[in-house]
Design a protein around this motif. Sequence first.
Motif, short mmCIF file in Angstrom:
data_model
loop_
_atom_site.label_atom_id
_atom_site.label_comp_id
_atom_site.label_asym_id
_atom_site.label_seq_id
_atom_site.Cartn_x
_atom_site.Cartn_y
_atom_site.Cartn_z
N GLU A 121 -4.10 9.94 -1.98
CA GLU A 121 -4.68 9.41 -0.74
C GLU A 121 -4.93 10.54 0.26
OE1 GLU A 121 -4.31 5.44 1.99
OE2 GLU A 121 -2.59 6.04 0.79
N CYS A 155 -2.28 0.29 -9.30
CA CYS A 155 -3.03 1.22 -8.44
C CYS A 155 -3.87 2.16 -9.28
CB CYS A 155 -2.08 2.00 -7.54
SG CYS A 155 -1.21 3.34 -8.41
N MET A 167 -2.42 5.82 -5.48
CA MET A 167 -2.98 5.17 -4.30
C MET A 167 -3.60 3.83 -4.67
SD MET A 167 -6.22 6.39 -1.98
CE MET A 167 -6.89 5.29 -0.72
N PRO A 191 2.35 2.33 -4.21
CA PRO A 191 1.44 2.07 -5.33
C PRO A 191 2.09 2.45 -6.67
CG PRO A 191 0.85 4.12 -4.25
CD PRO A 191 1.94 3.51 -3.42
N HIS A 212 0.82 -1.21 0.00
CA HIS A 212 0.00 0.00 0.00
C HIS A 212 0.86 1.26 0.00
CE1 HIS A 212 -3.92 1.96 0.59
NE2 HIS A 212 -3.23 2.87 1.25
N SER A 229 0.15 5.86 1.23
CA SER A 229 0.94 5.94 0.00
C SER A 229 2.09 6.93 0.15
CB SER A 229 0.05 6.38 -1.16
OG SER A 229 0.84 6.69 -2.30
#
Length: 426
Positions: free
Chosen positions: A119, A114, A140, A23, A20, A134
């Motif tokens: 984000e 992604c 993201m 991305p 996460h 991110s």
Amino acid sequence: MSPTDSDVLSCLSKTRRKLHQHPEEGWTEFETTWFVAEELRKLGFPIKTGIANIDPLHALGRSEEKVKKAIERAVAHGVPAKFIEEAGEFTGVVAEVETGRPGPVTALRFDMDCVCVAETNSPDHIPVKEGFASQNPGLMHACGHDAHTSVGLSVARWVKDHLAELSGTIRLIFQPAEEGVRGAQAMTAGGTVEGVDYLIGAHIGGFAKLGEILILQGGILATTKLDIKFEGIPSHAAADPEKGRSALLAACSAATMIAGIPRHSEGDSRISIGVLHAGEGRNVTPAHAYMQIETRGITDHVNDFLTERVQKIVAGVAEASEVKSSVTICGTSMTLPPSPELQAAALQVAQSIPGIRAAYDSRVSASEDCTVFMNRVVETGGEAVFFMYGANHHGHHRPDFDIQDEAMLNGYRMFTRMVARLNGKN
């Protein structure tokens, strides 16, 4: 000894949090590809990376400029330049696990890319609160593909642990460029799903809530992603306006007419005009315009109807405006092919998972690149199924998208139980 659910959950959570933070958009997933490849090699699985799985002539919507920048970022973050070179500057990983016993070839597909969404920095957002948001501005995992990849790696570990109990072949597909439906066509053209008897794909979230698994029987829309360019003639906007030909006005006319294309009587149809950039300056007749649009339809026929109308409108507007035009297809996917027997088996498997509410569903009004794989498998005599494993979220492609770790565990349970059913040792 097989890991407990608690062990699997911990691994899923750890992997997803790592992914996460890093991305990568479609065709640029070099850090993710390297990470997946290394994890699969640790398991002793033979793998093919990048160009080995790809027909580059079918790699739609791939930007060389973005790829170059992503390679620089990946190398700066520790990905070996030799690895990227050996992959032909393409992304994606396929592992093929042979059991040594006769049985079907079952392919499991997991996507890795992604969304181009920034984000949220809200302190209430779990990735912010727990320090795994991110680190790549404007990018993201806002659709859950980090969870998909995490589930795929945990499924790979399960296959390794249970290899003596399985027959046939398990093919693990970690796909690039699902967003914009760009990657599956290139991998399919590259032979990734040739010889597959069963193909299983899935997505987290959607209409499925935490504790639910939905076996899709329809609803997935066929789609075409189109880039449109108009090229006009610049001129001085005051001194010589009659000498110019406005690409901007051509694009605006096309946008209005495209939005007005009649929807289709055979079922759901969608048109989205997502991007329009035009012009060079306030006192210059705009010489360039660029549009990104998409069409979607409940059937390939409905989608083709919309796409053909778009192309005719662009050509007609260009002629009337005395400008040049081009339409480039940058992504395409299909509707779900029928596989009633495998769908029924998937529903039974989902119903066997403790605490899960399972059902058939056909409400999904989005598109899914996995359908390209699925249609090829069905065309060649195999079967394919797609399911949703639920999570509670605020909506996909939003800055505050998030999922629960337990949701990934349910996806893992579904995949592994499907493999045990289809490839269990006789």
